[in-house]
Design an enzyme around this catalytic site. Structure first.
Site, PDB file in Angstrom:
ATOM      1  N   HIS A  31     -11.588  -4.240   9.603  1.00 29.27           N
ATOM      2  CA  HIS A  31     -12.433  -4.118   8.334  1.00 29.27           C
ATOM      3  C   HIS A  31     -13.360  -3.300   8.351  1.00 29.27           C
ATOM      4  O   HIS A  31     -14.279  -3.477   7.677  1.00 29.27           O
ATOM      5  CB  HIS A  31     -12.358  -5.504   7.780  1.00 29.27           C
ATOM      6  CG  HIS A  31     -11.162  -6.185   7.256  1.00 29.27           C
ATOM      7  ND1 HIS A  31     -10.310  -6.455   8.001  1.00 29.27           N
ATOM      8  CD2 HIS A  31     -11.061  -6.698   5.883  1.00 29.27           C
ATOM      9  CE1 HIS A  31      -9.321  -7.179   7.339  1.00 29.27           C
ATOM     10  NE2 HIS A  31      -9.780  -7.264   6.025  1.00 29.27           N
ATOM     11  N   GLU A  52       0.803  -1.190  -0.003  1.00 27.99           N
ATOM     12  CA  GLU A  52      -0.166  -0.008   0.157  1.00 27.99           C
ATOM     13  C   GLU A  52       0.781   1.331   0.120  1.00 27.99           C
ATOM     14  O   GLU A  52       0.611   2.197  -0.890  1.00 27.99           O
ATOM     15  CB  GLU A  52      -0.900  -0.138   1.429  1.00 27.99           C
ATOM     16  CG  GLU A  52      -2.231  -0.944   0.914  1.00 27.99           C
ATOM     17  CD  GLU A  52      -1.955  -2.214   1.427  1.00 27.99           C
ATOM     18  OE1 GLU A  52      -0.698  -2.738   2.017  1.00 27.99           O
ATOM     19  OE2 GLU A  52      -3.026  -3.053   1.661  1.00 27.99           O
TER      20      GLU A  52
END
Lengths: 328, 328
Positions: free
Chosen positions: A131, A62
């Protein structure tokens, strides 16, 4: 013409596809955005139309691929980056905070970063603590970033197009529970500017201020309060940075009461940021304290009963609004 | 910047010697101005590493782009930067490249392909990857160089970017200035591979070279060999230049982590002295003397110009965060 439906997911996909057709410098980067279509299927089909160079699927790196997007933007391209879950923004914060946000100012306009970073945030049926977060408030604290979090499909499309055309970095939050929401497609080429809130329901007794899925919950609360004779005005902020405080103040000036709703956790959250603005700039119009309705300050638990216990509900919003109207 | 004259290689070598001396005298002047408190902030000087700057950045075409790191004054001056504007930047004056907003570690001069020095160790590597992606997309034969030290080789960015550059076959040259210490941490204690080239060689089929970083002609030769391969579309390459910082890491460094004996060994290999001796052997002593004088004049003029420039005002400090609003 018969009205045609538009889902939030389609809205985001259409905005990307239209921007890519119009401008060859626009391209997508991210994990599993090709054949898989992204974790939530948002980019499905774009690989077929635009090919692997413009739907550039990345390894799980990322910070480096967001940094590469910063470099590509500084080098004349217009990247749209997808981060699979907003929780993973912690893995690319250096690229976002130290690079994307700072280039224009720090290099005195010599390098600029016209990029969009899209990411799904918010709870969804027990995904658990890593999440399900709504980390948008972190980034309100970073000068140089624009932060967008739409509620309606039409706004999602118009605001994403505005974000892609924007000459500066935009962080674009998509609430997971909104992807399947559908509304009638708006008529034409409506453009929406970043930084403009919208009154989505007028009312005279109390102002409910929110964004993204918080608007859904606020509208539910507003409907529930009708039978008690309470008329709620509901404001969709749409853009969190820059924030359209003027529209909120104008509303509070009429209603005298404000409930700020955000699904992130309470302390230092978006609701706090809005409440402080109102406290400083609309104090004389307020009949009572500003109420915040946000999630409890704990990581989001996974079990459905536990998750519901700490998340924002329309019932709580209605309770707070009713309390303000009855007490002040 | 003096351009290479193919029919007169000796004069080109003299001009490289001059550029190294200019960097050395610039850095020594910065150290003096800091000691005299005429400059503030932090600086990371490259005394002893001038041959890497000149051998790499001084051998790049103007259209080629370099992303520098925190120790970047030499890279900028070698790429054709103006010492007066760089010094003004360090001094926080409006004549500076970024009008004093960036300072020593954050200077960008895209006109000459200098795409920013960078205060985050390893932070510039993804930026260079993105620029290389843009260069590949543009299909010109531009190459991008990422300059970093041995310390950056321990970052995630280093490994992630070598991996992606190899996968995407972008025109990027990774250049590691291995000066044996990451601030105070010895490279041998920080890099389990021993040498970063062992890692580099394992990413795809990247060509890798290690060169004596205190020999400007050797560095130049290695750079040009790799740049040729990269320019022909062969994907990324890796250059390690072994060198030594003859000064402290930053102004407050007492250099307790290394011995004076070790420093003296490296002083014997001073890149400017070595290159000067070789040129004197070729009978170019007179030219060097003349160059010495002109360097002193250039530095004195840079100091005068920088210090005569005013600092920016509050409007400059507050402005420039975003592009000016377009009128709809």
């Amino acid at each position: 013409m018969t009205p045609t439906p538009l889902s939030f997911r389609e809205a985001v996909r259409e905005a990307m596809a239209e921007a890519m057709r119009a401008d060859p410098s626009v391209f997508l980067m991210g994990e599993d955005i090709g054949v898989y279509g992204g974790a939530f299927g948002v980019s499905k089909g774009l690989l077929d139309e635009f090919g692997p160079d413009r739907v550039l699927q990345t390894p799980i790196s990322e910070n480096s691929f967001v940094g590469a997007a910063v470099g590509a933007a500084a080098g004349g391209l217009r990247p749209i980056v997808e981060i699979m879950f907003a929780d993973f923004l912690t893995c690319c914060t250096d690229a976002l905070v130290n690079h994307a946000a700072k280039f224009r100012y720090m290099y005195d306009g010599k390098l600029t970063v016209p990029m969009v970073l899209r990411t799904p945030m918010g709870r969804r049926f027990g995904y658990g603590a890593t999440h399900s977060q709504s980390p948008e408030a972190f980034f309100l604290h970073v000068p140089g970033l624009k932060v967008v979090a739409p509620h309606s499909p039409n706004d999602a499309k118009a605001l994403l197009l505005a974000s892609i055309h924007d000459p500066d970095p935009v962080l674009f939050f998509e609430h997971k529970l909104l992807y399947d929401t559908v509304e009638e497609r708006s008529s034409g080429d409506e453009t929406v500017r970043l930084g403009e809130a919208r009154v989505v329901r007028p009312g005279r007794d109390v102002t409910l201020i929110s964004y993204a899925r918080g608007v859904t919950l606020s509208l539910e609360a507003a409907s529930a309060l009708v039978e008690q004779g309470i008329q709620c005005e509901v404001i969709d902020l749409r853009t969190l940075a820059p924030m359209d405080v003027a529209t909120c103040i104008a509303s509070v000036r009429r209603t005298g009461r404000a409930v700020v709703v955000s699904e992130d956790c309470l302390t230092g959250g978006v609701a706090s940021a809005v409440a402080v603005e109102l406290g400083e700039r609309a104090f004389e119009y307020l009949l009572g304290p500003i109420a915040r309705v946000s999630a409890v300050d704990v990581p989001v638990p996974s079990g459905p009963v536990l998750e519901d216990a700490v998340m924002v509900s329309s019932e709580e919003i209605a309770r707070q609004a009713q309390h303000l109207v009855r007490s002040y | 910047m003096p351009s290479e004259s193919p029919e007169n290689p000796s004069l080109a070598a003299v001009s490289r010697w001059r550029r190294m001396l200019l960097i050395r005298r610039f850095e020594e002047t910065v150290a003096r101005l800091l000691a005299e408190r005429r400059l503030g902030g932090t600086t990371h000087l490259c005394i002893g590493q001038e041959a890497v700057a000149v051998g790499v950045c001084g051998s790049m075409e103007r259209r080629d782009q370099v992303v520098s790191n925190h120790r970047g004054h030499g890279h900028l001056l070698a790429k054709g930067g103006d010492p007066a504007r760089l010094l003004a930047e360090l001094a926080g004056r409006v004549a500076g490249y970024c009008r004093g907003k960036g300072g020593s570690q954050h200077v960008a001069v895209p006109d000459i392909g200098f795409m920013g020095s960078n205060g985050i160790t390893g932070g510039g590597i993804p930026i260079a990857l993105g620029l290389a992606l843009a260069a590949k997309r543009a299909k010109d034969d531009r190459v991008v160089v990422s300059m970093f030290g041995d310390g950056a080789c321990a970052t995630g960015n280093f490994h992630e970017c070598l991996n992606m550059a190899a996968l995407w076959r972008v025109p990027l040259i990774f250049c590691c200035e291995n000066n044996l210490y990451a601030m105070s941490h010895p490279a041998e204690a920080g890099l389990s591979a021993g040498s970063p080239t062992r890692w580099a060689a394992s990413y795809g089929d990247m060509p890798v070279e290690t060169v004596d970083g205190n020999d400007v002609e050797a560095v130049r030769g290695a750079y040009l060999r790799l740049a040729e391969k990269v320019r022909q579309g062969g994907g990324p390459a890796f250059l390690e230049a072994l060198t030594y910082r003859l000064c402290g890491h930053s102004r407050s460094d007492a250099r307790l982590y290394r011995t004076r004996e070790e420093e003296n060994t490296w002083k014997e290999r001073d890149p400017i002295r070595r290159s000067g001796e070789a040129l004197r052997d070729q009978g170019l002593g007179e030219q060097l003397e003349a160059m010495k004088e002109s360097v002193e004049e250039e530095i004195a003029a840079a100091v005068a110009h920088a210090m005569a420039s005013p600092p920016g005002d509050e409007a400059l400090a507050r402005g420039g965060l975003f592009a000016p609003e377009e009128t709809p």
